[in-house]
Design a protein around this motif. Structure first.
Motif, PDB file in Angstrom:
ATOM      1  N   ARG A   1       5.574 -12.789 -13.765  1.00  0.00           N
ATOM      2  CA  ARG A   1       4.747 -13.824 -13.130  1.00  0.00           C
ATOM      3  C   ARG A   1       4.901 -13.858 -11.618  1.00  0.00           C
ATOM      4  N   GLY A   2       5.641 -12.903 -11.061  1.00  0.00           N
ATOM      5  CA  GLY A   2       5.832 -12.873  -9.616  1.00  0.00           C
ATOM      6  C   GLY A   2       4.637 -12.291  -8.897  1.00  0.00           C
ATOM      7  N   GLU A   3       4.787 -12.135  -7.579  1.00  0.00           N
ATOM      8  CA  GLU A   3       3.720 -11.593  -6.744  1.00  0.00           C
ATOM      9  C   GLU A   3       3.945 -10.093  -6.548  1.00  0.00           C
ATOM     10  N   PHE A   4       2.963  -9.288  -6.944  1.00  0.00           N
ATOM     11  CA  PHE A   4       3.023  -7.847  -6.719  1.00  0.00           C
ATOM     12  C   PHE A   4       1.608  -7.284  -6.755  1.00  0.00           C
ATOM     13  N   THR A   5       1.477  -6.057  -6.297  1.00  0.00           N
ATOM     14  CA  THR A   5       0.160  -5.437  -6.148  1.00  0.00           C
ATOM     15  C   THR A   5      -0.332  -4.796  -7.435  1.00  0.00           C
ATOM     16  N   GLY A   6       0.575  -4.143  -8.150  1.00  0.00           N
ATOM     17  CA  GLY A   6       0.217  -3.430  -9.370  1.00  0.00           C
ATOM     18  C   GLY A   6       1.442  -2.774  -9.955  1.00  0.00           C
ATOM     19  N   ALA A   7       1.219  -1.812 -10.858  1.00  0.00           N
ATOM     20  CA  ALA A   7       2.346  -1.157 -11.516  1.00  0.00           C
ATOM     21  C   ALA A   7       1.921   0.197 -12.062  1.00  0.00           C
TER      22      ALA A   7
ATOM     23  N   ALA B   1       2.582   5.734  -6.378  1.00  0.00           N
ATOM     24  CA  ALA B   1       2.107   5.653  -7.760  1.00  0.00           C
ATOM     25  C   ALA B   1       0.814   6.447  -7.942  1.00  0.00           C
ATOM     26  N   GLU B   2      -0.079   6.364  -6.970  1.00  0.00           N
ATOM     27  CA  GLU B   2      -1.328   7.130  -7.057  1.00  0.00           C
ATOM     28  C   GLU B   2      -1.055   8.628  -7.032  1.00  0.00           C
ATOM     29  N   ALA B   3      -0.085   9.054  -6.233  1.00  0.00           N
ATOM     30  CA  ALA B   3       0.275  10.476  -6.194  1.00  0.00           C
ATOM     31  C   ALA B   3       0.836  10.930  -7.542  1.00  0.00           C
TER      32      ALA B   3
ATOM     33  N   LEU C   1       5.906   9.703  -0.912  1.00  0.00           N
ATOM     34  CA  LEU C   1       7.242   9.100  -0.897  1.00  0.00           C
ATOM     35  C   LEU C   1       7.838   9.164   0.504  1.00  0.00           C
ATOM     36  N   ASP C   2       7.642  10.282   1.207  1.00  0.00           N
ATOM     37  CA  ASP C   2       8.139  10.381   2.580  1.00  0.00           C
ATOM     38  C   ASP C   2       7.510   9.303   3.453  1.00  0.00           C
ATOM     39  N   ALA C   3       6.220   9.079   3.270  1.00  0.00           N
ATOM     40  CA  ALA C   3       5.540   8.045   4.051  1.00  0.00           C
ATOM     41  C   ALA C   3       6.066   6.659   3.706  1.00  0.00           C
ATOM     42  N   MET C   4       6.321   6.406   2.421  1.00  0.00           N
ATOM     43  CA  MET C   4       6.881   5.120   2.014  1.00  0.00           C
ATOM     44  C   MET C   4       8.257   4.908   2.633  1.00  0.00           C
TER      45      MET C   4
ATOM     46  N   GLU D   1       0.816  -1.217   0.000  1.00  0.00           N
ATOM     47  CA  GLU D   1       0.000   0.000   0.000  1.00  0.00           C
ATOM     48  C   GLU D   1       0.848   1.265   0.000  1.00  0.00           C
ATOM     49  N   ALA D   2       1.990   1.255   0.693  1.00  0.00           N
ATOM     50  CA  ALA D   2       2.838   2.451   0.748  1.00  0.00           C
ATOM     51  C   ALA D   2       3.399   2.774  -0.632  1.00  0.00           C
ATOM     52  N   GLU D   3       3.836   1.752  -1.345  1.00  0.00           N
ATOM     53  CA  GLU D   3       4.354   1.972  -2.701  1.00  0.00           C
ATOM     54  C   GLU D   3       3.231   2.376  -3.645  1.00  0.00           C
TER      55      GLU D   3
END
Length: 373
Positions: A127-133, A97-99, A250-253, A91-93
């Protein structure tokens, strides 16, 4: 008009290209037989996504347009508009991306946020595990090991271009004139010094307090992947490196997740692009304090291998090449390049940093416009 260009890396070669395109005669001098520095030791990425808004982004976008046009005329460059995916895993990453999508210039960059399934549909090798891009449609790639060679062949075909390899320029002898280490004086209407990370010798004599530093990096290249990697790929550590992503998210991440020690020590991010022959070019590290080490260290390669394997969901092909490179970067990193008249009829253009491959066509175009070619 006769233009003397010193340095056959991508910045120098693009200056030669601009001069020939505008109908001028060019003498191109290179201290090696051909380019051997950062211009051939990089990803070949035409990287728009992370550029700072304003001048830097506009330079990158103009360069992207120029690369596409030149690539259509010089197929040997291997230009392709493949775009990029910056992978996010939590979620932090995702918030960074949303910002990015909320930036006023997000549409110019071609940003779009994809979920994992959409990212895999665009690039089935992931094919790995990730949330999005974060997708950046405007990113592209060329083949760095052969790009300067292909451009040189096209320039030679013009009949207005002479390449002089194995000559180091030692002295400015007069307006628009330089002498090389064979004692030959080359005279023109303008001299442009594009000497890359070579900041000593003549460059130091001309500009003792040059506002440019050197940066060292490590990279690697694998055997062929065995399938198409249809986009360039970055990890969320690239958010830490590129100025477009600076802000509260980014600071929060950064507060929520520390980099692994090896990544923090070597100031690392993952960038990955597939070469025309199927190999993967993977990097990189950043070292700013000189004197630089003379050897490559293994820990960064092991870290990058783990990160890539997590994204592609399979073992990485064997590593066939490891190398280090050094590039020149303006000490004021907000500046795209340092351009200075250093003597009568002589200009120095240096310090694009990691933007050299991306921005060189537009940097050269600006030089040509400012000098009235």
């Amino acid at each position: 008009m006769r233009v003397i260009v010193v340095g056959a890396g991508v910045v120098g070669t693009m200056h030669a290209w601009q001069a020939v395109e505008r109908g001028h005669e060019v003498v191109h001098i290179e201290r090696e037989a051909e380019a051997r520095g950062a211009s051939v030791r990089n990803f070949g990425l035409v990287w728009v996504s992370g550029r700072a808004g304003g001048v830097e982004l506009q330079t990158a976008l103009r360069a992207r347009e120029l690369w596409e046009g030149i690539g259509a005329r010089v197929p040997g460059l291997g230009f392709r508009p493949n775009g990029s995916l910056t992978i996010v895993t939590n979620e932090a990453e995702l918030a960074v991306a949303e910002a990015a999508l909320a930036l006023p210039d997000a549409a110019e960059r071609g940003y779009k946020l994809l979920d994992a399934a959409e990212a895999r549909a665009l690039n089935p090798a992931l094919r790995g595990e990730f949330t999005g891009a974060l997708w950046c449609e405007r990113d592209g790639a060329v083949e760095p090991r052969v790009a300067q060679r292909a451009l040189k062949e096209a320039l030679l075909a013009s009949g207005r271009y002479t390449f002089v390899g194995g000559r180091e320029v030692r002295e400015v002898t007069g307006p628009g004139a330089v002498r090389d280490d064979h004692g030959v004086t080359h005279t023109g209407d303008a001299v442009v010094l594009c000497t890359g990370a070579w900041l000593g010798g003549l460059v130091r004599e001309l500009v003792p307090e040059l506002p440019v530093r050197r940066v060292r990096l490590q990279m690697m290249q694998t055997a062929p992947l065995g399938e198409a990697l249809t986009t360039s790929v970055a990890d969320a550590d690239s958010f830490r490196y590129y100025p477009a992503f600076r802000g509260d998210a980014l600071d929060a991440m950064a507060a929520a997740q520390q980099q692994p020690p090896v990544a923090a020590e070597h100031k690392m991010q993952l960038l990955m692009v597939q070469r025309a022959d199927g190999d993967l070019t993977i990097g990189d590290t950043h070292e700013y304090a000189e004197p630089f080490g003379f050897d490559v260290v293994e820990d960064p390669y092991e870290h990058l291998s783990r990160v890539v394997e997590g994204i592609i969901g399979r073992p990485l092909p064997a590593i066939r090449h490891r190398w280090a490179g050094v590039y020149a970067q303006c000490t004021d990193t907000a500046r795209v390049v340092h351009r200075e008249r250093v003597a009568d009829g002589v200009w120095l253009v240096t310090g694009p940093g990691g933007r050299g491959m991306t921005c060189s066509p537009a940097i050269a175009e600006t030089t040509a416009n400012e000098l009235g070619w």
